[in-house]
Design an enzyme around this catalytic site. Structure first.
Site, PDB file in Angstrom:
ATOM      1  N   CYS A 109      -8.851  -5.713  73.779  1.00 22.25           N
ATOM      2  CA  CYS A 109      -9.506  -6.588  72.791  1.00 22.25           C
ATOM      3  C   CYS A 109      -9.381  -8.069  73.171  1.00 22.25           C
ATOM      4  O   CYS A 109     -10.314  -8.842  72.994  1.00 22.25           O
ATOM      5  CB  CYS A 109      -8.882  -6.424  71.402  1.00 22.25           C
ATOM      6  SG  CYS A 109      -8.351  -4.773  70.986  1.00 22.25           S
ATOM      7  N   ASP A 110      -8.208  -8.484  73.645  1.00 17.87           N
ATOM      8  CA  ASP A 110      -7.926  -9.917  73.776  1.00 17.87           C
ATOM      9  C   ASP A 110      -7.843 -10.420  75.215  1.00 17.87           C
ATOM     10  O   ASP A 110      -7.670 -11.623  75.433  1.00 17.87           O
ATOM     11  CB  ASP A 110      -6.587 -10.249  73.081  1.00 17.87           C
ATOM     12  CG  ASP A 110      -6.647  -9.954  71.589  1.00 17.87           C
ATOM     13  OD1 ASP A 110      -7.764  -9.982  71.034  1.00 17.87           O
ATOM     14  OD2 ASP A 110      -5.594  -9.686  70.985  1.00 17.87           O
ATOM     15  N   CYS A 150      -3.181  -5.726  72.263  1.00 15.61           N
ATOM     16  CA  CYS A 150      -4.396  -5.041  72.733  1.00 15.61           C
ATOM     17  C   CYS A 150      -5.044  -5.827  73.867  1.00 15.61           C
ATOM     18  O   CYS A 150      -5.813  -6.767  73.635  1.00 15.61           O
ATOM     19  CB  CYS A 150      -5.363  -4.855  71.565  1.00 15.61           C
ATOM     20  SG  CYS A 150      -6.884  -4.018  72.044  1.00 15.61           S
TER      21      CYS A 150
END
Ligand code: NAP
Length: 307
Positions: free
Chosen positions: A137-138, A134
């Site tokens: 997200c990261d 992701c």
């Protein structure tokens, strides 16, 4: 919490949430079951530009708006992973991994797909520590660093474009000499100066130093030559498989997708499919919401005719 419903919808992504709107508005008692974050893949998507009426939105914003709308007409929601759907007479019993059991007259499966894991040694050990599925997200963990994205589909290229705003450089490794993604996204990728595309290579092994990922060895598909690619983060986007392990194989195709008729019904009475999890050509938010509406309408008809 109540355990008896008329319609249980498994999966709260665009298909499931739309099914919840339609079933609730038909005065059904509806339960939505979700194992992660409501919104499905939208939550992990940076930008959506092809959902009619929404020229551009972040995935998270659209997911929030879907969730609020999906629950606006009385549908209830609970969390857990479904491990079994079985017939008890005409009723369906749905069992979760946390031991909870619910019953319904009809079930709509809208569980979507799960990312295929990177198939190199030690990938499991470094997931969350250098390997991420992701970018949204990261991505921030790799600010001003070099990252490598694997895959040439829409997901890989969209997330590559997103992460260029954070990192110093993005390598995209694809196994053929052409992309699978739609032309508009390919065009954007090819003109982005931060992106370096490496054609005809497959991931071979992680390069580890002091227990951290510092690169990826890639292998040429024709010559077998190995090239080290130094990078701090690896984002595999190599496709996805349907989340259908809890379903009777009789309603699945050879790749595990649910076979549905035009009304989203399956070969098992009272079970319907919708969204990315069904056997179809075009997996998009707009087709998932359409499937969800049709599945709910068919489930309501089924209940009215059979109970
Ligand atoms: P995908 O379209 O199946 O693409 C997977 C990519 O990974 C392909 O380039 C494939 O190469 C490559 N690949 C597969 N296995 C590999 C392996 N073992 N090693 C290295 N590379 C491998 O998957 P996706 O991008 O996740 O998309 C899934 C579905 O969602 C698609 O239908 C897509 O159109 C849809 N989607 C749409 C949007 C949008 O419209 N905005 C955004 C995201 C996803 P080959 O091409 O050589 O097979």
């Amino acid at each position: 919490m109540d355990t008896q419903f008329e319609v249980i919808i498994i999966g709260a992504g665009p298909a499931g949430l739309t099914a919840a709107i339609y079933a609730s508005r038909a005065n059904m008692k509806v339960l939505l079951l979700e194992q992660e974050t409501p919104g499905g893949k939208l939550v992990k998507t940076y930008k959506i530009e092809n959902y009619t009426g929404v020229e551009s939105s972040s995935g998270v914003d659209l997911a929030m708006s879907f969730m609020n709308h999906g629950l606006a007409f009385g549908a209830k929601m609970d969390f857990g992973s479904v491990v079994k759907v079985e017939n008890v007479g005409k009723i369906k019993k749905v069992t979760l991994d946390n031991g909870k059991e619910f019953t319904a007259k009809a079930v709509i499966v809208a569980t979507g797909t799960k990312e295929r894991p990177l198939d190199v040694a030690m990938a499991d050990r470094f997931t969350g520590r250098g390997i991420s599925y992701c970018a949204v997200c990261d991505g921030a963990f790799y600010r001003d660093k070099v990252v490598t994205i694997i895959g040439g589909g829409n997901s890989a290229l969209e997330e590559a474009l997103f992460i260029t705003s954070l990192v110093e450089k993005v390598n995209i490794v694809i196994r053929r000499d052409e992309f699978r993604a739609e032309p508009k996204i390919v065009e954007e990728v090819l003109k982005n100066e931060k992106i370096n595309v490496i054609y005809k290579h497959l991931p071979e092994s992680l390069i580890i130093e002091d227990n951290n990922i510092v690169g990826l060895n890639i292998k040429h598909v024709d010559t077998g030559e190995i090239t080290p690619l130094m990078c701090s983060g690896i984002f595999p986007y190599i496709g996805a498989d349907p989340a259908t392990s809890f379903l009777d194989k009789a309603i699945l195709n050879e790749r595990g997708y649910i076979i549905v008729k035009a009304d989203m019904s399956t070969a098992i009475e009272g079970i319907f499919g919708a969204g990315d999890v069904i056997d179809k050509e075009l997996r998009q938010v707009v087709t998932a919401t359409s499937d969800g509406a049709i599945a709910a309408n068919s489930a309501v008809k089924y209940i009215k005719n059979n109970f």
